[in-house]
Design an enzyme around this catalytic site. Sequence first.
Site, PDB file in Angstrom:
ATOM      1  N   GLN A 270      45.237 -17.663  34.994  1.00  0.00           N
ATOM      2  CA  GLN A 270      44.065 -17.908  34.855  1.00  0.00           C
ATOM      3  C   GLN A 270      42.514 -17.628  35.335  1.00  0.00           C
ATOM      4  O   GLN A 270      41.227 -17.197  34.819  1.00  0.00           O
ATOM      5  CB  GLN A 270      43.328 -19.703  35.138  1.00  0.00           C
ATOM      6  CG  GLN A 270      44.554 -20.979  34.692  1.00  0.00           C
ATOM      7  CD  GLN A 270      44.427 -22.236  34.626  1.00  0.00           C
ATOM      8  OE1 GLN A 270      45.196 -22.888  36.093  1.00  0.00           O
ATOM      9  NE2 GLN A 270      44.166 -22.820  34.601  1.00  0.00           N
TER      10      GLN A 270
ATOM     11  N   HIS B 156      53.220 -27.545  35.099  1.00  0.00           N
ATOM     12  CA  HIS B 156      52.399 -27.491  33.965  1.00  0.00           C
ATOM     13  C   HIS B 156      52.114 -26.045  34.766  1.00  0.00           C
ATOM     14  O   HIS B 156      51.425 -24.647  34.691  1.00  0.00           O
ATOM     15  CB  HIS B 156      51.119 -28.025  34.021  1.00  0.00           C
ATOM     16  CG  HIS B 156      49.596 -27.998  32.736  1.00  0.00           C
ATOM     17  ND1 HIS B 156      49.456 -28.100  32.123  1.00  0.00           N
ATOM     18  CD2 HIS B 156      48.653 -26.955  34.096  1.00  0.00           C
ATOM     19  CE1 HIS B 156      48.031 -27.880  32.092  1.00  0.00           C
ATOM     20  NE2 HIS B 156      48.100 -27.169  33.182  1.00  0.00           N
ATOM     21  N   GLU B 157      51.689 -25.702  36.057  1.00  0.00           N
ATOM     22  CA  GLU B 157      50.901 -24.756  37.321  1.00  0.00           C
ATOM     23  C   GLU B 157      52.250 -23.494  36.797  1.00  0.00           C
ATOM     24  O   GLU B 157      51.709 -21.937  36.915  1.00  0.00           O
ATOM     25  CB  GLU B 157      50.455 -24.613  38.086  1.00  0.00           C
ATOM     26  CG  GLU B 157      49.502 -25.423  38.351  1.00  0.00           C
ATOM     27  CD  GLU B 157      48.112 -25.876  37.519  1.00  0.00           C
ATOM     28  OE1 GLU B 157      47.917 -24.682  37.218  1.00  0.00           O
ATOM     29  OE2 GLU B 157      47.467 -26.782  37.576  1.00  0.00           O
TER      30      GLU B 157
ATOM     31  N   HIS C  99      52.058 -21.338  33.952  1.00  0.00           N
ATOM     32  CA  HIS C  99      50.560 -20.350  33.231  1.00  0.00           C
ATOM     33  C   HIS C  99      51.249 -19.167  33.670  1.00  0.00           C
ATOM     34  O   HIS C  99      51.052 -17.994  33.315  1.00  0.00           O
ATOM     35  CB  HIS C  99      49.494 -20.782  34.375  1.00  0.00           C
ATOM     36  CG  HIS C  99      48.906 -21.919  33.751  1.00  0.00           C
ATOM     37  ND1 HIS C  99      47.934 -21.545  32.268  1.00  0.00           N
ATOM     38  CD2 HIS C  99      48.096 -23.372  34.247  1.00  0.00           C
ATOM     39  CE1 HIS C  99      46.701 -22.657  32.048  1.00  0.00           C
ATOM     40  NE2 HIS C  99      47.147 -23.504  32.920  1.00  0.00           N
TER      41      HIS C  99
ATOM     42  N   GLY D 150      44.144 -28.467  38.814  1.00  0.00           N
ATOM     43  CA  GLY D 150      45.611 -27.317  39.890  1.00  0.00           C
ATOM     44  C   GLY D 150      44.604 -26.585  38.525  1.00  0.00           C
ATOM     45  O   GLY D 150      44.581 -26.255  38.463  1.00  0.00           O
TER      46      GLY D 150
ATOM     47  N   CYS E  89      44.158 -28.831  29.991  1.00  0.00           N
ATOM     48  CA  CYS E  89      44.131 -27.663  31.173  1.00  0.00           C
ATOM     49  C   CYS E  89      42.556 -26.676  30.958  1.00  0.00           C
ATOM     50  O   CYS E  89      41.903 -26.690  30.450  1.00  0.00           O
ATOM     51  CB  CYS E  89      45.069 -26.737  30.170  1.00  0.00           C
ATOM     52  SG  CYS E  89      44.809 -25.285  30.807  1.00  0.00           S
ATOM     53  N   LEU E  90      41.919 -26.584  32.299  1.00  0.00           N
ATOM     54  CA  LEU E  90      41.018 -26.187  32.379  1.00  0.00           C
ATOM     55  C   LEU E  90      40.493 -24.920  31.660  1.00  0.00           C
ATOM     56  O   LEU E  90      39.468 -24.326  31.452  1.00  0.00           O
ATOM     57  CB  LEU E  90      40.599 -25.806  34.133  1.00  0.00           C
ATOM     58  CG  LEU E  90      40.808 -26.534  35.201  1.00  0.00           C
ATOM     59  CD1 LEU E  90      40.466 -25.924  36.351  1.00  0.00           C
ATOM     60  CD2 LEU E  90      39.485 -27.619  34.416  1.00  0.00           C
TER      61      LEU E  90
HETATM   62  O1  GNR Z   1      43.141 -30.530  35.960  1.00  0.00           O
HETATM   63  C1  GNR Z   1      43.784 -30.879  35.459  1.00  0.00           C
HETATM   64  N1  GNR Z   1      44.474 -31.725  34.885  1.00  0.00           N
HETATM   65  C2  GNR Z   1      45.597 -32.181  34.086  1.00  0.00           C
HETATM   66  C3  GNR Z   1      45.611 -33.108  34.025  1.00  0.00           C
HETATM   67  C4  GNR Z   1      47.064 -32.997  33.638  1.00  0.00           C
HETATM   68  C5  GNR Z   1      48.178 -32.399  33.238  1.00  0.00           C
HETATM   69  C6  GNR Z   1      48.017 -31.463  33.989  1.00  0.00           C
HETATM   70  C7  GNR Z   1      46.814 -31.006  34.629  1.00  0.00           C
HETATM   71  S1  GNR Z   1      46.472 -29.428  34.311  1.00  0.00           S
HETATM   72  C8  GNR Z   1      44.687 -29.625  34.873  1.00  0.00           C
HETATM   73  C9  GNR Z   1      43.702 -27.579  35.852  1.00  0.00           C
HETATM   74  C10 GNR Z   1      44.729 -26.615  34.966  1.00  0.00           C
HETATM   75  O2  GNR Z   1      44.448 -26.518  33.923  1.00  0.00           O
HETATM   76  N2  GNR Z   1      45.569 -26.262  35.461  1.00  0.00           N
HETATM   77  O3  GNR Z   1      46.284 -24.903  34.987  1.00  0.00           O
HETATM   78 NI    NI Z   2      46.282 -25.155  33.173  1.00  0.00          NI
END
Ligand code: GNR
Ligand code: NI
Length: 167
Positions: free
Chosen positions: A51, A133-134, A137, A46, A91-92
């Site tokens: 980001q 999660h997104e 952000h 995601g 998270c990236l």
């Molecule tokens: O790549 C991602 N893996 C992930 C794993 C567990 C819960 C949420 C995520 S999202 C993350 C990519 C990201 O940072 N999205 O904002």
């Molecule tokens: Ni993230």
Amino acid sequence: MAILQILQYPDERLHTIARKVVQVNDVTRKLVRDMAETMYAAPGVGLAATQVDVHEQVIVVDISETHDQLRVFINPEILRHSGESEGEEGCLSVPGIYEKVRRADHVTVQALDQEGKSFTVQAEGFLAVCIQHEMDHLRGKVFVEYLSQLKQTRLRAKLKKRRREAL
Ligand code: GNR
Ligand code: NI
């Protein structure tokens, strides 16, 4: 298409609150394409526009192994949520850090697609986690902010050390 630079925690721009997309147009669709390319290249499941330092409510998600099930959410809203579950998240914007987070395990989300058309989707399990999660952000929240202050302090020290050693 283009691969965009992903902001790294702790970067204060990750705390910016995204505004709604007023009109879904070609500029929005180009952003979606670039975000998808960036997410697949990372690789991640995601990515939120926050980001890549674009503060508009745009999210891309693809939890498939085949990278062919892109989901786009513009101006997403959670209509309903239920249940609770805890899972490891990454998270990236916080590479190499994985921590447990507790979230709703069912969500009903309404959003606009790339044509500006409204749709509603029910998600559960990992998809529900990713969408939440997104959406965090977009509100300027990074998953590590759910951790205790002690863990956050240790994490920041660890990231500092790691960056120092990477120089
Ligand atoms: O790549 C991602 N893996 C992930 C794993 C567990 C819960 C949420 C995520 S999202 C993350 C990519 C990201 O940072 N999205 O904002
Ligand atoms: Ni993230």
